[in-house]
Design a protein around this motif. Structure first.
Motif, PDB file in Angstrom:
ATOM      1  N   UNK A 225      35.774  55.252  36.321  1.00 58.36           N
ATOM      2  CA  UNK A 225      36.575  54.284  35.946  1.00 58.36           C
ATOM      3  C   UNK A 225      37.775  53.863  36.507  1.00 58.36           C
ATOM      4  N   UNK A 226      38.539  54.693  37.147  1.00 60.78           N
ATOM      5  CA  UNK A 226      39.805  54.623  37.829  1.00 60.78           C
ATOM      6  C   UNK A 226      39.252  53.899  39.220  1.00 60.78           C
ATOM      7  N   UNK A 227      38.152  53.986  39.755  1.00 62.20           N
ATOM      8  CA  UNK A 227      37.775  53.205  40.946  1.00 62.20           C
ATOM      9  C   UNK A 227      37.505  51.970  40.459  1.00 62.20           C
TER      10      UNK A 227
ATOM     11  N   UNK B  98      38.229  47.151  41.445  1.00 63.10           N
ATOM     12  CA  UNK B  98      37.116  46.376  41.776  1.00 63.10           C
ATOM     13  C   UNK B  98      36.852  45.326  41.107  1.00 63.10           C
ATOM     14  N   UNK B  99      37.080  45.309  39.667  1.00 67.41           N
ATOM     15  CA  UNK B  99      36.810  44.153  38.833  1.00 67.41           C
ATOM     16  C   UNK B  99      37.774  42.924  39.058  1.00 67.41           C
ATOM     17  N   UNK B 100      39.139  43.554  39.835  1.00 67.81           N
ATOM     18  CA  UNK B 100      40.134  42.525  39.894  1.00 67.81           C
ATOM     19  C   UNK B 100      39.701  41.854  41.190  1.00 67.81           C
TER      20      UNK B 100
ATOM     21  N   UNK C   6      38.490  52.976  30.600  1.00 67.71           N
ATOM     22  CA  UNK C   6      38.345  51.907  31.788  1.00 67.71           C
ATOM     23  C   UNK C   6      37.882  50.857  31.270  1.00 67.71           C
ATOM     24  N   UNK C   7      37.121  50.498  30.323  1.00 71.81           N
ATOM     25  CA  UNK C   7      36.693  49.507  29.589  1.00 71.81           C
ATOM     26  C   UNK C   7      37.742  48.702  28.877  1.00 71.81           C
ATOM     27  N   UNK C   8      38.721  49.417  28.132  1.00 71.46           N
ATOM     28  CA  UNK C   8      39.865  48.910  27.608  1.00 71.46           C
ATOM     29  C   UNK C   8      40.717  48.388  28.579  1.00 71.46           C
ATOM     30  N   UNK C   9      41.105  49.150  29.935  1.00 66.12           N
ATOM     31  CA  UNK C   9      41.661  48.654  30.819  1.00 66.12           C
ATOM     32  C   UNK C   9      41.408  47.260  31.597  1.00 66.12           C
ATOM     33  N   UNK C  10      40.120  47.183  31.609  1.00 62.22           N
ATOM     34  CA  UNK C  10      39.479  46.151  32.124  1.00 62.22           C
ATOM     35  C   UNK C  10      39.690  44.977  31.116  1.00 62.22           C
ATOM     36  N   UNK C  11      39.334  45.117  30.047  1.00 60.40           N
ATOM     37  CA  UNK C  11      39.201  44.041  29.010  1.00 60.40           C
ATOM     38  C   UNK C  11      40.770  43.654  28.620  1.00 60.40           C
ATOM     39  N   UNK C  12      41.715  44.471  28.845  1.00 56.89           N
ATOM     40  CA  UNK C  12      42.961  44.138  28.680  1.00 56.89           C
ATOM     41  C   UNK C  12      43.405  43.045  29.880  1.00 56.89           C
TER      42      UNK C  12
END
Length: 126
Positions: A35-37, A41-43, A64-70
């Motif tokens: 998740x930390x990697x 990458x999503x950004x 990781x999903x919570x961080x991405x969706x934020x």
């Protein structure tokens, strides 16, 4: 424009299998080992869909999903979980994960779920 998918799984064999499958389907494929990697990458790549394993070292799939969706609330995430983790599935869905599939999964079922998700994304942009 090619569809983009990010595969996040700590098991190299799973990453490689899914990468091969989706490349054959015409996707532009990116992979991350945890998740930390995956978050930065999503950004950078702005994937259409993220396939996220639940159990990983460093940062699990839910965190990781919570961080991405934020940062990217419209991101479509499909969570891959071990059989019987219903409490985790419910937390993931509450966090904004679009779908969940239990491991071990049928590869065709997963492919069909991803194809349904991309059709939903396309129809919501019309």
């Amino acid at each position: 424009m090619a569809r983009r998918i990010l595969i996040v799984d700590d098991q190299k064999g799973v990453r490689r299998l899914l990468e091969e499958l989706f490349k054959k389907e015409g996707w532009e494929v990116f992979v991350a080992a945890d998740g930390s990697e995956a978050i930065p990458m999503v950004d950078n790549i702005m994937p259409d869909i993220v396939l996220m394993d639940m159990k990983m070292p460093n940062m699990n799939g839910l965190e990781a999903s919570q961080a991405i969706l934020t940062c990217h609330p419209g991101t479509s995430i499909l969570m891959m979980t071990a059989y019987g983790e219903m409490d985790v599935v419910n937390k993931a869905l509450d966090a904004g994960v679009k779908r969940c599939i239990t491991k071990p999964f049928d590869i065709i079922t997963l492919r069909n779920m991803v194809n349904e998700m991309i059709m939903e994304i396309a129809s919501s942009k019309k």
